[in-house]
Design a protein around this motif. Structure first.
Motif, PDB file in Angstrom:
ATOM      1  N   ALA A  73      10.385   5.860  -5.628  1.00  0.00           N
ATOM      2  CA  ALA A  73       9.061   5.347  -5.991  1.00  0.00           C
ATOM      3  C   ALA A  73       7.939   5.959  -5.150  1.00  0.00           C
ATOM      4  CB  ALA A  73       9.040   3.827  -5.847  1.00  0.00           C
TER       5      ALA A  73
ATOM      6  N   MET B 292       1.272   8.651 -15.963  1.00  0.00           N
ATOM      7  CA  MET B 292       2.706   8.407 -15.787  1.00  0.00           C
ATOM      8  C   MET B 292       3.225   7.261 -16.663  1.00  0.00           C
ATOM      9  SD  MET B 292       4.199  10.526 -13.650  1.00  0.00           S
ATOM     10  CE  MET B 292       3.327  11.707 -14.638  1.00  0.00           C
TER      11      MET B 292
ATOM     12  N   LEU C 188      -5.373   1.274  -5.169  1.00  0.00           N
ATOM     13  CA  LEU C 188      -5.622  -0.015  -4.512  1.00  0.00           C
ATOM     14  C   LEU C 188      -6.873   0.034  -3.628  1.00  0.00           C
ATOM     15  CD1 LEU C 188      -4.806  -2.876  -3.947  1.00  0.00           C
ATOM     16  CD2 LEU C 188      -3.201  -2.068  -2.205  1.00  0.00           C
TER      17      LEU C 188
ATOM     18  N   GLU D 270      -1.136  16.948 -14.215  1.00  0.00           N
ATOM     19  CA  GLU D 270      -2.414  16.680 -14.901  1.00  0.00           C
ATOM     20  C   GLU D 270      -3.176  15.523 -14.258  1.00  0.00           C
ATOM     21  OE1 GLU D 270      -3.546  18.182 -18.304  1.00  0.00           O
ATOM     22  OE2 GLU D 270      -2.565  19.579 -16.951  1.00  0.00           O
TER      23      GLU D 270
ATOM     24  N   LEU E 161       0.870  -1.174   0.000  1.00  0.00           N
ATOM     25  CA  LEU E 161       0.000   0.000   0.000  1.00  0.00           C
ATOM     26  C   LEU E 161       0.906   1.222   0.000  1.00  0.00           C
ATOM     27  CD1 LEU E 161      -2.908   1.205   0.423  1.00  0.00           C
ATOM     28  CD2 LEU E 161      -2.387   1.188   2.868  1.00  0.00           C
TER      29      LEU E 161
ATOM     30  N   ALA F  14       3.464   0.742 -10.823  1.00  0.00           N
ATOM     31  CA  ALA F  14       3.229  -0.655 -10.422  1.00  0.00           C
ATOM     32  C   ALA F  14       1.796  -1.090 -10.696  1.00  0.00           C
ATOM     33  CB  ALA F  14       3.552  -0.823  -8.938  1.00  0.00           C
ATOM     34  N   HIS F  15       0.871  -0.147 -10.643  1.00  0.00           N
ATOM     35  CA  HIS F  15      -0.540  -0.481 -10.866  1.00  0.00           C
ATOM     36  C   HIS F  15      -0.796  -0.869 -12.330  1.00  0.00           C
ATOM     37  CE1 HIS F  15      -4.667  -0.661  -9.693  1.00  0.00           C
ATOM     38  NE2 HIS F  15      -5.048   0.323 -10.493  1.00  0.00           N
TER      39      HIS F  15
ATOM     40  N   GLY G 269      -5.516  13.581 -11.869  1.00  0.00           N
ATOM     41  CA  GLY G 269      -6.603  13.722 -10.904  1.00  0.00           C
ATOM     42  C   GLY G 269      -6.794  15.135 -10.391  1.00  0.00           C
TER      43      GLY G 269
END
Ligand code: FAD
Length: 273
Positions: A73, A124, A36, A99, A30, A116-117, A101
């Motif tokens: 990170a 990105m 997540l 830019e 997390l 990672a998502h 959200g």
């Protein structure tokens, strides 16, 4: 919605996070929680354990390292957007981070979490792909570096192993290269319906946001530009090899046409910057 039950542990170091990840085969890190936690609330993700790395402050930095800029990170989108070093040496990245959200998302979400998502709609990933960024991951067997071209493998899937922590993102200094990131959305804080990153000067680099299962390079456009095509002609190749989603925001066909328009605009923008 309420997430399924899970265990929670806060890691005080990367090594501890790796060890905790190894203790549950479906444990997840997390970071900012901006992707997540919504997925868990919708029960699209049901990790039995969360390993919180959000307070590992030594993974939050932007620093020069020779020809490269190294970004920890856990650097928040807000800090990427506000970084003077990136503004001077790799402005496409700081611009694109701004830019993402809304201010709340940018103050919580991290660049590492975004990478990672592996969301093809994320800003990105496609900008980092255009930059030929490298990703540094640490796991039980040590550290490895993964090229961005090899990293995004499928929808929300990456080359990262379950027990690895992404620790650093490395981007080249773009120097005097022209650049553009165009994010087409209905409202300022929305995700991209389609986005285009373009770098001019040297080998042309064009990548696309939200146009397939992964962020992708517009290879046919890059080839056409390298062969001397003008931006209008090259942009006609923008939809080649794409598989855009068909959703309530836009049809696949609309996205394909939009990609051509935005690629042409982004190339012209990069050429004039
Ligand atoms: P988390 O949500 O904490 O984690 C996401 C995934 O990455 C999890 O699987 C986690 O285990 C993994 N992970 C996190 N850090 C690491 C690490 N260091 N190593 C290995 N695995 C890790 N994004 C955009 O790009 N553009 C937008 O316009 C946009 N709009 C948004 C609007 C809203 C309302 C919200 C809630 C989010 C939006 N986002 C947008 C997503 C935002 O950018 C997230 O911050 C980002 O996608 C995930 O970063 P995070 O730090 O919150 O990661």
């Amino acid at each position: 919605m309420i997430p399924a039950a899970f265990d929670y542990s806060r890691a005080s170091s990367v090594e501890e996070a790796i060890s905790l990840l190894g203790s549950h085969e479906d444990a997840k890190l997390l970071a900012g929680g901006q992707s997540l936690l919504p997925a868990m609330k919708l029960r699209l993700a049901r990790p039995s354990m969360l390993v919180d790395i959000g307070r590992l402050r030594d993974l939050s930095y932007v620093r020069e390292d020779g020809n490269v800029i190294a970004i920890g990170a856990l650097t928040r989108h807000h800090d990427v957007a506000a970084s003077d070093a990136l503004h001077d040496l790799c402005p496409i990245l700081s611009y694109a981070a701004g830019e993402i959200g809304d201010p709340q998302v940018r103050h919580m979400g991290t660049i590492g979490g975004s990478v990672a998502h592996g969301d093809p709609a994320g800003d990105m990933p496609s900008v980092l792909l255009a930059l030929d960024a490298e990703f540094v991951a640490r796991g039980p067997n040590g550290t490895r570096t993964i090229a961005s071209r090899d990293f995004f493998t499928s929808l929300f899937e990456t080359d990262l192993h379950q027990d690895e922590v992404l620790t650093e993102i490395r981007v080249p200094k773009t120097g005097g290269r022209g650049w553009s990131y165009i994010k087409f959305n209905r409202r300022a804080q929305d995700w991209a319906i389609v986005g285009v990153a373009a770098l001019n000067g040297g080998a042309p680099a064009i990548s696309l946001t939200h146009i397939g299962l992964t962020p992708m390079r517009a290879v046919a456009v890059e080839r056409a530009l390298a062969d001397g095509a003008d931006p209008e002609t090259a942009a006609q190749h923008a939809a080649e090899g794409t598989a855009p989603p068909d959703d309530s925001f836009a049809s696949a066909e609309y996205r394909r046409e939009l990609a051509k328009v935005l690629v042409r605009r982004a190339i012209l923008d990069a050429m004039s910057s």
